[in-house]
Design a protein around this motif. Structure first.
Motif, PDB file in Angstrom:
ATOM      1  N   VAL A 111       0.838  -1.200   0.000  1.00  0.00           N
ATOM      2  CA  VAL A 111       0.000   0.000   0.000  1.00  0.00           C
ATOM      3  C   VAL A 111       0.873   1.251   0.000  1.00  0.00           C
ATOM      4  O   VAL A 111       0.568   2.242  -0.665  1.00  0.00           O
ATOM      5  CB  VAL A 111      -0.970  -0.013   1.192  1.00  0.00           C
ATOM      6  CG1 VAL A 111      -1.738   1.294   1.291  1.00  0.00           C
ATOM      7  CG2 VAL A 111      -1.925  -1.179   1.051  1.00  0.00           C
ATOM      8  N   ASP A 112       2.005   1.201   0.743  1.00  0.00           N
ATOM      9  CA  ASP A 112       2.928   2.339   0.722  1.00  0.00           C
ATOM     10  C   ASP A 112       3.371   2.628  -0.706  1.00  0.00           C
ATOM     11  O   ASP A 112       3.378   3.774  -1.154  1.00  0.00           O
ATOM     12  CB  ASP A 112       4.150   2.053   1.605  1.00  0.00           C
ATOM     13  CG  ASP A 112       3.776   1.919   3.077  1.00  0.00           C
ATOM     14  OD1 ASP A 112       2.679   2.379   3.437  1.00  0.00           O
ATOM     15  OD2 ASP A 112       4.572   1.360   3.842  1.00  0.00           O
ATOM     16  N   VAL A 140       0.476   4.043  -2.753  1.00  0.00           N
ATOM     17  CA  VAL A 140       0.221   5.447  -2.424  1.00  0.00           C
ATOM     18  C   VAL A 140       1.262   6.336  -3.101  1.00  0.00           C
ATOM     19  O   VAL A 140       0.940   7.369  -3.701  1.00  0.00           O
ATOM     20  CB  VAL A 140       0.232   5.665  -0.891  1.00  0.00           C
ATOM     21  CG1 VAL A 140       0.302   7.144  -0.544  1.00  0.00           C
ATOM     22  CG2 VAL A 140      -1.000   5.032  -0.267  1.00  0.00           C
ATOM     23  N   ALA A 141       2.532   5.903  -3.040  1.00  0.00           N
ATOM     24  CA  ALA A 141       3.601   6.702  -3.654  1.00  0.00           C
ATOM     25  C   ALA A 141       3.395   6.809  -5.164  1.00  0.00           C
ATOM     26  O   ALA A 141       3.516   7.899  -5.738  1.00  0.00           O
ATOM     27  CB  ALA A 141       4.958   6.075  -3.337  1.00  0.00           C
ATOM     28  N   ALA A 143       0.544   9.088  -5.971  1.00  0.00           N
ATOM     29  CA  ALA A 143       0.906  10.479  -5.677  1.00  0.00           C
ATOM     30  C   ALA A 143       1.818  11.041  -6.761  1.00  0.00           C
ATOM     31  O   ALA A 143       1.627  12.170  -7.221  1.00  0.00           O
ATOM     32  CB  ALA A 143       1.576  10.570  -4.313  1.00  0.00           C
ATOM     33  N   VAL A 144       2.816  10.260  -7.188  1.00  0.00           N
ATOM     34  CA  VAL A 144       3.699  10.715  -8.264  1.00  0.00           C
ATOM     35  C   VAL A 144       2.868  10.975  -9.524  1.00  0.00           C
ATOM     36  O   VAL A 144       3.048  11.981 -10.215  1.00  0.00           O
ATOM     37  CB  VAL A 144       4.805   9.668  -8.552  1.00  0.00           C
ATOM     38  CG1 VAL A 144       5.539   9.999  -9.846  1.00  0.00           C
ATOM     39  CG2 VAL A 144       5.788   9.606  -7.398  1.00  0.00           C
ATOM     40  N   LEU A 160      -0.222  11.857  -9.645  1.00  0.00           N
ATOM     41  CA  LEU A 160      -0.990  13.099  -9.465  1.00  0.00           C
ATOM     42  C   LEU A 160      -0.096  14.320  -9.729  1.00  0.00           C
ATOM     43  O   LEU A 160      -0.482  15.235 -10.469  1.00  0.00           O
ATOM     44  CB  LEU A 160      -1.574  13.165  -8.047  1.00  0.00           C
ATOM     45  CG  LEU A 160      -2.370  14.429  -7.726  1.00  0.00           C
ATOM     46  CD1 LEU A 160      -3.603  14.533  -8.604  1.00  0.00           C
ATOM     47  CD2 LEU A 160      -2.768  14.464  -6.260  1.00  0.00           C
ATOM     48  N   GLY A 161       1.106  14.277  -9.150  1.00  0.00           N
ATOM     49  CA  GLY A 161       2.040  15.374  -9.358  1.00  0.00           C
ATOM     50  C   GLY A 161       2.367  15.548 -10.833  1.00  0.00           C
ATOM     51  O   GLY A 161       2.363  16.664 -11.362  1.00  0.00           O
ATOM     52  N   ALA A 162       2.628  14.425 -11.506  1.00  0.00           N
ATOM     53  CA  ALA A 162       2.981  14.480 -12.921  1.00  0.00           C
ATOM     54  C   ALA A 162       1.809  14.995 -13.747  1.00  0.00           C
ATOM     55  O   ALA A 162       1.990  15.755 -14.709  1.00  0.00           O
ATOM     56  CB  ALA A 162       3.412  13.098 -13.394  1.00  0.00           C
ATOM     57  N   VAL A 220      -0.570  17.066 -12.747  1.00  0.00           N
ATOM     58  CA  VAL A 220      -0.619  18.518 -12.562  1.00  0.00           C
ATOM     59  C   VAL A 220       0.476  19.158 -13.408  1.00  0.00           C
ATOM     60  O   VAL A 220       0.253  20.156 -14.101  1.00  0.00           O
ATOM     61  CB  VAL A 220      -0.456  18.885 -11.068  1.00  0.00           C
ATOM     62  CG1 VAL A 220      -0.329  20.389 -10.894  1.00  0.00           C
ATOM     63  CG2 VAL A 220      -1.625  18.346 -10.263  1.00  0.00           C
ATOM     64  N   GLY A 221       1.653  18.536 -13.397  1.00  0.00           N
ATOM     65  CA  GLY A 221       2.790  19.070 -14.152  1.00  0.00           C
ATOM     66  C   GLY A 221       2.507  19.180 -15.641  1.00  0.00           C
ATOM     67  O   GLY A 221       2.695  20.243 -16.234  1.00  0.00           O
ATOM     68  N   ILE A 222       2.019  18.083 -16.251  1.00  0.00           N
ATOM     69  CA  ILE A 222       1.809  18.150 -17.706  1.00  0.00           C
ATOM     70  C   ILE A 222       0.657  19.081 -18.054  1.00  0.00           C
ATOM     71  O   ILE A 222       0.629  19.656 -19.130  1.00  0.00           O
ATOM     72  CB  ILE A 222       1.591  16.758 -18.354  1.00  0.00           C
ATOM     73  CG1 ILE A 222       0.357  16.065 -17.817  1.00  0.00           C
ATOM     74  CG2 ILE A 222       2.819  15.881 -18.225  1.00  0.00           C
ATOM     75  CD1 ILE A 222      -0.025  14.827 -18.613  1.00  0.00           C
ATOM     76  N   LEU A 248       0.025  21.881 -16.374  1.00  0.00           N
ATOM     77  CA  LEU A 248       0.516  23.259 -16.197  1.00  0.00           C
ATOM     78  C   LEU A 248       1.426  23.685 -17.347  1.00  0.00           C
ATOM     79  O   LEU A 248       1.463  24.842 -17.731  1.00  0.00           O
ATOM     80  CB  LEU A 248       1.292  23.379 -14.884  1.00  0.00           C
ATOM     81  CG  LEU A 248       0.500  23.297 -13.590  1.00  0.00           C
ATOM     82  CD1 LEU A 248       1.421  23.442 -12.389  1.00  0.00           C
ATOM     83  CD2 LEU A 248      -0.584  24.368 -13.543  1.00  0.00           C
TER      84      LEU A 248
END
Lengths: 461, 175
Positions: free
Chosen positions: A31-32, A35-36, A39-40, A42-44, A46-48, A50
């Motif tokens: 699960v860790d 989750v990671a 999360a990555v 999600l960040g990516a 948002v990045g693409i 933006l």
């Protein structure tokens, strides 16, 4: 945040030896990692979103609204993908968080993708209307009819907004649970319909073959996970074990046990306290699967699987009359409410009403030396089910059983405190209806039992 | 708590990763790497002044008329009955950006059409280029005029395209 079923050093135990027929030990590390990865992603995402547009486009007419519309659309869709994964029943994840834990996150997150996608459509319409210097309504027409895959994306949008609307608590509480659930499955269709317009028109993907490829693979993989975990595994298990109703036996007032025979049940890995989604293959029943705990595994029940059901509605009433020989399909086993979750040697088990089925299952698997204190709660003595079995198991473990019978006012959950001297040193297993479980969990944490040592399973009506 | 940290760290990492890759790619492109940008000069979208729906074909600003060296020389020299001339039409605004059309005339006949200097507000116009423009090109070549059916569902693009072509035809035939 996410409750663990098992974390930290595992207790040394003499029994049970975890053989093929117990569900595999949960691995929180999985699960860790999940989750990671999410999360990555999600960040990516948002990045693409933006970086998809250039400064000049941003300065153009409607540029800001178009930019915001693209970001909200992409992030909302990514969250929708996470929503799908949360309910995809990936066994390694489910084993750690439990179906109810995953559903809780699914529910907590649910509003976000809907709101973001609503904002996406709204902002882009405004933005393009500004860019084209046309009216909003006129622009809606242009966008829907003028671009590839926008018509089906609009259908998807309407479906999503309808599902969003009926999921507002005030509306949802007026619907039958089954109707709402069936309706909200159309979200899969909506997500599929929306896919084409994302990759063909989305500024993060046009001219960016790599992001388009990764996005497509992510969605294809998600679809694959859903197909394998929600259809493949249950179908294979159902066919392989070929469960058939062997006997229906009354247990208490309004409570029946159903015994199921099948093939290779010794190879069906299930721990006490877990549940299946059961689908009785009869006319009028086959289309709905209902979750019920396994109240006895094949290990303790002479080779047959048993579920114990309380009569709470049409379906459960019909179950009491299900004929012997009815075939049963299964999805599962699910649930992290098992002996695997145990962190400390001694345990307290609290069952409200029909929650006794799960508590009985856990009790069966607990190792020696757990000195269980079992509290069975019922509103009247007649509805206490499986009391004899629980008493026999507790005796085997040198524990004690308490029956709390009476109305909530007469016997508040705080009464548990008086029954267990070493409450703080114990792991607590709590199963029962939602209000009961919440009250007990709150009481226990106030009494000083660490959150990680409280394991709960909620029975929805 | 542990997992909250993982989630936050992962999200920040993913975001920074993409931003980093992006700026690296931009630097590459700036330092001489030729990323295929299909069109020549890219005026800013904010320069658009004409109403997109306007069919009156106001030539836009000074930037629009500056059609570059290729067309200028050719048009004046070879405006006869024989030979080829290449003329760039006015820059037209449409919903999502601006474009102008370069028309090749051979012996007074339209033989080729090319979109030059398209600026786009976003990827939607790439879509348009893929679908509407080839159709418009075919129709104009067949009709030898701008009296064509156009592409339904791409009204603004059709208007801008035909207007720019018409500006060339006006200049070479009538004028």
């Amino acid at each position: 945040m996410i409750e663990d079923a098992a974390r930290g050093p595992s207790l040394t135990r003499s029994s049970p030896k975890l053989g093929a027929s117990w569900s595999p030990r949960p691995r929180p590390g999985v699960v860790d990692v999940a989750v990671a990865v999410v999360a990555v992603g999600l960040g990516a995402t948002v990045g693409i979103s933006l970086t998809a547009e250039t400064r000049t486009q941003f300065d153009g007419n409607g540029g800001i609204a178009i930019f915001a519309g693209n970001v909200t659309g992409l992030v909302g869709t990514y969250l929708a993908l996470v929503m799908v994964l949360l309910v995809s029943r990936i066994p390694w994840v489910e084993r750690v968080l439990g179906q109810d834990g995953l559903l809780r996150w699914h529910r907590r997150l649910a509003a976000w993708p809907i709101l973001l996608i609503a904002a996406h459509a709204f902002l882009l319409t405004i933005g393009y209307a500004q860019a084209a210097r046309s009216g909003i309504l006129h622009e809606v027409g242009t966008l829907v009819s003028g671009f590839a895959y926008m018509a089906i994306a609009t259908v998807a949008f309407v479906i999503m907004m309808l599902i969003g609307a009926v999921s507002v608590r005030a509306v949802r509480s007026r619907m039958k649970r089954e109707s709402w659930w069936a309706l909200h499955l159309f979200m899969y269709l909506a997500l599929a319909l929306a896919f084409a317009h994302e990759v063909v028109l989305g500024p993060s993907f046009v001219g960016h073959p790599l992001t388009r490829f990764v996005w497509s693979v992510a969605w294809a993989a998600t679809a694959g996970v859903v197909i394998v975990c929600r259809f493949g595994i249950p179908i294979v298990r159902s066919v392989r074990h070929r469960l058939v109703v062997a006997e229906v036996r009354p247990e208490a007032s309004g409570v029946v046990s159903i015994h199921l025979k099948g093939r290779h049940l010794d190879r069906l890995s299930v721990s006490g306290g877990q549940f299946f989604e059961w689908r009785f293959l009869r006319r009028g029943m086959w289309w709905q699967a209902h979750p019920f705990s396994v109240s006895a595994t094949a290990r303790s029940n002479a080779g047959s699987l048993r579920l114990t059901v309380k009569n709470v509605g049409d379906f459960t009433a019909a179950l009491a009359a299900v004929p012997v020989g009815t075939r049963v399909a299964i999805e599962g086993p699910y649930g992290a409410f098992t002996a695997h979750a145990q962190r400390r040697q001694r345990v307290l088990l609290v069952a409200g009403g029909i929650g006794v089925t799960a508590v009985r299952g856990v009790l069966e698997d607990l190792p020696a030396g757990c000195e269980p204190v079992v509290v069975l709660r019922a509103s009247d003595a007649g509805s206490l089910a499986l009391g004899d079995e629980v008493a026999a198991l507790v005796e085997r473990h040198h524990g004690t059983v308490h029956e709390l019978v009476g109305s909530r006012e007469a016997v508040p959950v705080e009464a548990i405190g008086a029954l267990v001297a070493d409450l703080k040193e114990r792991d607590a297993y709590v199963a029962g209806p939602e209000g009961f479980v919440e009250a007990v969990v709150e009481f226990l944490s106030r009494a000083g039992v660490p959150v990680k040592s409280i394991h709960s399973e909620i029975y929805a009506l | 708590m542990n997992r909250s940290f993982l989630a936050v760290a992962g999200a920040v990492g993913g975001l920074l990763g993409v931003l980093g890759l992006n700026s690296a790619a931009t630097k590459n492109a700036a330092s001489g790497g030729s990323i295929a940008v299909p069109t020549s000069p890219r005026p800013t979208a904010s320069a658009s002044t004409g109403s997109p729906g306007a069919v009156t074909g106001t030539s836009i600003g000074s930037g629009g008329a500056s059609s570059g060296g290729t067309s200028g020389g050719g048009s004046s020299a070879l405006s006869g009955s024989a030979g080829t001339e290449v003329v760039t039409g006015t820059r037209e605004s449409f919903s999502y950006g601006q474009m102008s059309i370069q028309v090749t005339l051979t012996s007074g006949k339209v033989t080729a059409l090319r979109v030059v200097g398209m600026t786009e507000l976003d990827a939607f116009s790439t879509q348009i280029a893929d679908t509407a423009i080839p159709t418009l090109e075919r129709e104009v070549l067949a009709a030898q005029s701008t009296k064509v059916h156009g592409v339904s569902g791409a009204t603004y693009t059709t208007e801008a395209y035909l207007q720019s072509v018409q500006s060339v035809l006006d200049k070479t035939h009538a004028g």
